[in-house]
Design an enzyme around this catalytic site. Sequence first.
Site, short mmCIF file in Angstrom:
data_model
loop_
_atom_site.label_atom_id
_atom_site.label_comp_id
_atom_site.label_asym_id
_atom_site.label_seq_id
_atom_site.Cartn_x
_atom_site.Cartn_y
_atom_site.Cartn_z
N PRO A 2 0.87 -1.21 0.08
CA PRO A 2 0.15 -0.22 0.12
C PRO A 2 0.93 1.36 -0.18
O PRO A 2 1.77 1.30 0.89
CB PRO A 2 -0.83 -0.24 1.38
CG PRO A 2 -0.86 -1.57 1.55
CD PRO A 2 0.55 -2.09 1.06
N GLU A 3 0.69 2.17 -0.80
CA GLU A 3 1.29 3.50 -0.81
C GLU A 3 0.44 4.44 -0.36
O GLU A 3 -0.55 4.48 0.42
CB GLU A 3 1.29 3.62 -2.50
CG GLU A 3 2.41 2.81 -3.09
CD GLU A 3 2.88 2.99 -4.52
OE1 GLU A 3 2.95 4.19 -4.92
OE2 GLU A 3 3.26 2.08 -5.28
#
Length: 273
Positions: A2-3
């Site tokens: 996840p960014e």
Amino acid sequence: MPELPEVETTVNGLRAVLAGERLAAVSPRRADLRRPFPIDLVQRLTGARVTALGRRAKYGLIDTDRGDTLVFHLGMSGRWRVDPAQDLPHDHLVIETDGGRRLALNDPRRFGSVDLVETAKLAAFLPFAALGPEPLGSDFDAAYLAAALAGRQAPIKALLLDQRIVAGLGNIYVCEALHLAGIAPGQSAGGIAVARLGPLVTAIRDTLSAAIAAGGSSLRDYARPDGELGYFSKQWRVYGRAGTPCDTCGAPVQRRAEGGRSTFWCAKCQPSA
């Protein structure tokens, strides 16, 4: 992994459930994730009231009225589940509120982390100490980027992924922003004309804002706290689209592997200098 948009989306989902709530029960279901849970996690959080939620880089922050902040990282496969109908095998931390809400941190690969830090000392927290400015914050602008890139021969993509230069950017959104700005990912960072850095900053901000509005990009394990998938992947300009026509010019999207990551770009829209 996840960014920034996925973490921001997660925090927004948790805010709707946790803001102002008192934590009635905090239950680790194992001793560790990537590193051990704080030994006093239960003692310090049980009975505390959540005063604010936020994000720093790819970390989520949950502040309490006891002067502590729970800092979480989702790793490769982590996600929070809100009011789950049943426990799952990889629900490693469960939090219950006085208002009857229940949250479970699910992380099958256990590459995530949970820390408890004094709120007043967050800036000195080791993972935060060397971070650059937030890309959506006022400190990240063309002047800052020009100074940070001056004289640097490394490719612009590599430097935008360097968390010491700008915090929270990851592979998907750097590829997307560079395409929007018309800059080749392999171009020497220090050789980019200053006049092009303002549009690059704008492209980064616009890409991240659009991704947050879309709930992030669901890849493999990521889902929002409400269980819904992020749908920004439907708007990808180049990422994951090797061999398909560029929506802007029709030329085929290119891909190359480097450093364990794939880089996607359009050679026509993003010519090398």
